[in-house]
Design a protein around this motif. Structure first.
Motif, PDB file in Angstrom:
ATOM      1  N   GLY B 110       0.810  -1.224   0.000  1.00  0.00           N
ATOM      2  CA  GLY B 110       0.000   0.000   0.000  1.00  0.00           C
ATOM      3  C   GLY B 110       0.840   1.270   0.000  1.00  0.00           C
ATOM      4  N   GLU B 172      -7.907   2.046  -8.163  1.00  0.00           N
ATOM      5  CA  GLU B 172      -6.483   2.390  -8.153  1.00  0.00           C
ATOM      6  C   GLU B 172      -5.700   1.335  -8.930  1.00  0.00           C
ATOM      7  N   TRP B 202      -7.264  -1.960  -7.003  1.00  0.00           N
ATOM      8  CA  TRP B 202      -7.846  -1.803  -5.658  1.00  0.00           C
ATOM      9  C   TRP B 202      -8.973  -0.791  -5.740  1.00  0.00           C
ATOM     10  N   LYS B 204     -10.804   2.315  -4.877  1.00  0.00           N
ATOM     11  CA  LYS B 204     -10.198   3.554  -4.388  1.00  0.00           C
ATOM     12  C   LYS B 204     -10.613   3.869  -2.953  1.00  0.00           C
ATOM     13  N   LYS B 207     -10.287   0.043  -0.686  1.00  0.00           N
ATOM     14  CA  LYS B 207      -8.997  -0.642  -0.907  1.00  0.00           C
ATOM     15  C   LYS B 207      -9.173  -2.157  -1.123  1.00  0.00           C
TER      16      LYS B 207
END
Lengths: 240, 240
Positions: B110, B172, B202, B204, B207
């Protein structure tokens, strides 16, 4: 020159402060480790031999225009060096496939690389010195782009200089590891050591290993190999 | 267009010759593998979803000036592509640390990379796709310097284009893998696929993982995640 408190003890060397600003004393040990410290042992008089061999190489490189941390050989196990902050990127220069390169890429050990290969590894015992590239170096801010350009250029020049002198010694420079440091003024100079601990040396004719692989692979006659490298260097460079 | 003999069967796709010169038919399978084939399974209708998702991405990239092997979506599981010789260098583009990068460099999954990271791997199941750099690529003659320049430039452009559209989808783009190919004329174009098999997506906000990591890590709802990526893409690109 007074030896003051120890700053750092590594696997093969201790670094001490001295009473002179920006000058460190490096003391070479006989301890030998391999496979990221999993194998441990002692190579008799290694510290003395590596201190001499590294001094010869550093002196030669300085004469050829490479900036190094080397100031002078002090006694059997010690040399004086310029204080630097080590760039946490190990540089590996490879002319012939051996070790991890041969294994990782499925190449037979001894395969001559068509072009010299540079590899960068993150200096981290904890992570096992993982291979990285210029993108990782930028993203992790390990060194600036300009610093990596200098390091790359110097590493390739050092390879040329070492290969030339080792060739006169009947030794093939298979691969070697370099570390660079930043001086107080932000200049990038060669640091660490150059020795059979950090290089692979093969006899040009017999292809016999003359480096730490004799320890790593339990080949015996480890001390003799280091001694022979030193003897040939002293012969090839009369006033070394 | 006639589907002729199979040329190649990979882990997730089959490639067939067609009756048209320099045109192949790609058939997407439901088979899923992970950890270099050590984990095997099936993701229901994955082939159908990935064929659609990859078609959307390829079409979008073409519209934005990226040259790809994509010709057209044919039916549920098939697309037509330009015949290429695959460059044996996998390109990984990373915006956020995850998977092997996080593990190798000791970064928390992350962690946003300060700069986009490109990695190159030798395409070799046998060797486990080892990481390589431009020196290995030159020494092993895997691609020319000019080809690697094109590949690098295109990979970074593709990253920008994909991130922009995925952002509109509330996704993402963590990282992704690309493969490039050489046409008969020696042109380098994007090949292989772009899908939840080859990207980390992922959500947004939450996650939540919307990609093959759900299969790799036994997170469940694998099909739902792929379906949701497709749904959002179709919503964001109305005439996809």
């Amino acid at each position: 020159m007074e030896k003051l408190e120890m700053l750092y003890e590594g696997k093969a060397k201790k670094i001490f402060k001295t009473n002179e600003a920006n000058v460190y004393l490096v003391e070479y040990k006989d301890d030998a480790t391999a496979f990221n410290g999993q194998k441990k042992g002692t190579i008799q008089s290694k510290g003395i031999m590596n201190n001499k061999i590294a001094s010869i190489f550093f002196k030669l490189l300085e004469e050829k225009g490479i900036k190094t941390h080397f100031i002078k050989h002090v006694d059997d196990r010690s040399m004086l060096v310029k204080a630097v902050q080590i760039v946490p990127v190990e540089v590996i220069v490879r002319n012939i496939a051996a070790g991890t390169l041969a294994k990782r890429l499925g190449l037979e050990e001894g395969t001559v690389m068509q072009k010299t290969v540079l590899e960068f590894c993150l200096k981290s015992d904890e992570l096992g010195d993982p291979m990285i590239n210029n993108y990782h170096i930028a993203a992790l801010d390990l060194a600036s782009e300009g610093e990596m350009e200098t390091i790359t250029k110097e590493a390739l020049k050092i390879n040329d200089i070492l290969r030339e002198v080792l060739d006169k010694c009947g030794i093939e420079l298979v691969d070697f590891k370099l570390e660079f440091g930043r001086t107080k003024d932000g200049e990038i100079i060669l640091a660490d050591e150059i020795s059979p601990d950090t290089c692979r040396f093969w006899d040009k004719t017999t292809k016999e290993k003359m480096d730490k692989d004799r320890f790593r692979r339990d080949l015996g006659k480890v001390e003799d190999a280091y001694q022979e490298v030193l003897r040939r260097l002293e012969e090839a460079i009369p006033n070394a």
